[in-house]
Write an enzyme that holds these catalytic residues in place. Structure first.
Site, PDB file in Angstrom:
ATOM      1  CG  HIS A 130     -39.040 -88.539 -37.203  1.00 40.47           C
ATOM      2  ND1 HIS A 130     -38.698 -87.703 -36.168  1.00 40.47           N
ATOM      3  CD2 HIS A 130     -38.734 -89.800 -36.789  1.00 40.47           C
ATOM      4  CE1 HIS A 130     -38.202 -88.415 -35.175  1.00 40.47           C
ATOM      5  NE2 HIS A 130     -38.206 -89.696 -35.516  1.00 40.47           N
ATOM      6  CD  GLU A 131     -39.113 -93.166 -38.542  1.00 40.05           C
ATOM      7  OE1 GLU A 131     -37.977 -93.669 -38.395  1.00 40.05           O
ATOM      8  OE2 GLU A 131     -39.829 -92.850 -37.576  1.00 40.05           O
ATOM      9  CG  HIS A 134     -34.169 -91.465 -37.079  1.00 44.00           C
ATOM     10  ND1 HIS A 134     -33.417 -90.965 -36.043  1.00 44.00           N
ATOM     11  CD2 HIS A 134     -35.454 -91.534 -36.620  1.00 44.00           C
ATOM     12  CE1 HIS A 134     -34.201 -90.746 -34.992  1.00 44.00           C
ATOM     13  NE2 HIS A 134     -35.442 -91.076 -35.323  1.00 44.00           N
ATOM     14  CD  GLU A 205     -36.750 -90.666 -31.889  1.00 44.67           C
ATOM     15  OE1 GLU A 205     -37.675 -90.078 -32.480  1.00 44.67           O
ATOM     16  OE2 GLU A 205     -36.199 -91.679 -32.340  1.00 44.67           O
TER      17      GLU A 205
END
Length: 302
Positions: A130-131, A134, A205
């Protein structure tokens, strides 16, 4: 949220900052605010990652000090087609993580000790994916700039409330508003900036959840991690985040106290909505992994 809408929201945030400068100081205040916005964005572009990491006392780790975590991030970065980011660990019992950096070539990912102690290796992989999403989507720069401008809007609005609103008119460089008008600006302007910031953050998100699930290869790893993290952040406070609420949107899970619904002022979408979206990405979703309790180390993180 697509990039065109994000660009429009960023423009709206900058425009709001300039407008408040006019309300506080007239035409001269508008010019000063515009120049200040440019300077702050330039400063955030080059220094935001170091500031945030230092704010949370993050320590950089490598293949010797945290072999499991470092190898995991390297594997995921290769799968995502990204350069290897710097890896940091934050000594905090609250389970959480964030990414920062102005571009993929200067990115950093950070996880708390609470996250590494709580989650299984598969769940940690979902969080790190997930990071990295980003980073891949360049959300780290977008969200840092919004936080910088939002903080400045609140600062200049408060400044105007205490020093603006005098009898001076715009021709003399003073505020075109009276004392009552400046009081309203001091209340409304930070709320408007916060709404724009939340709209950007919450949209990014959802996009990072979807991209992160694709990077790690199993949406349920991230779904299970989010459920566990949501419980963890409500049980364990993050005092540094409470002291710096403008950085809350950087984390995978809101580190501040908050509700479970998609409230107007939440930095993150509803956790139930995020988990449901991830579960819909797989045709046959098995039941989530059972809780294993706080404080147990799940991998060779170092």
């Amino acid at each position: 949220m697509n990039y065109a809408r994000t660009a429009l929201l960023l423009a709206a945030m900058t425009g709001l900052f300039v407008a408040i400068g006019w309300m506080v100081g007239g035409q001269s205040g508008m010019v000063v605010s515009f120049l200040l916005a440019l300077a702050m964005n330039a400063f955030a572009y080059w220094n935001s990652d170091r500031m945030v990491l230092s704010m949370y006392g993050a320590r950089q780790v490598d293949s010797n000090s945290a072999p499991g975590l470092h190898a995991m991030v390297a594997r995921l970065a290769g799968r995502a087609g990204l350069p290897m980011p710097k890896v940091f660990i934050i000594d905090s019992p609250q389970p959480n993580a964030f990414a920062t950096g102005r571009d993929p070539e200067h990115a950093s990912v950070a996880a708390t000790t609470g996250l590494l102690n709580l989650l299984s290796p598969e769940e940690v992989e979902g969080v790190m994916a997930h990071e990295l999403a980003h980073v891949k989507n360049r959300d780290t720069l977008i969200m840092t700039i919004t936080a910088t401008i939002a903080g400045a809007i609140g600062m200049i609005a408060q400044f105007g409330m205490f020093f603006g609103g005098s009898h001076r008119n715009d021709e003399n460089g003073g505020s075109p508003l009276g004392a009552v008008g400046m009081l309203l600006v001091a209340i409304i302007a930070p709320m408007a900036a916060m709404l724009v910031q939340m709209a950007i953050s919450r949209g990014r998100e959802y996009a990072a959840d979807a991209e992160g699930a694709a990077i790690c290869g199993n949406p349920l790893w991230l779904a299970s991690a989010l459920a566990r993290l949501d419980a963890g952040v409500h049980a364990i406070p993050n005092h540094r985040a409470e002291a710096n609420p403008a950085t809350a949107h950087l984390f995978i899970v809101n580190p501040l106290a908050g509700g479970a619904v998609d409230s107007l002022f939440s930095t993150h979408p509803s956790m139930a909505n995020r988990i449901d979206a991830l579960r819909r990405m797989t045709a046959a979703a098995p039941p989530p992994m059972p809780p294993r309790g706080f404080g147990r180390r799940r991998g060779p993180w170092g």
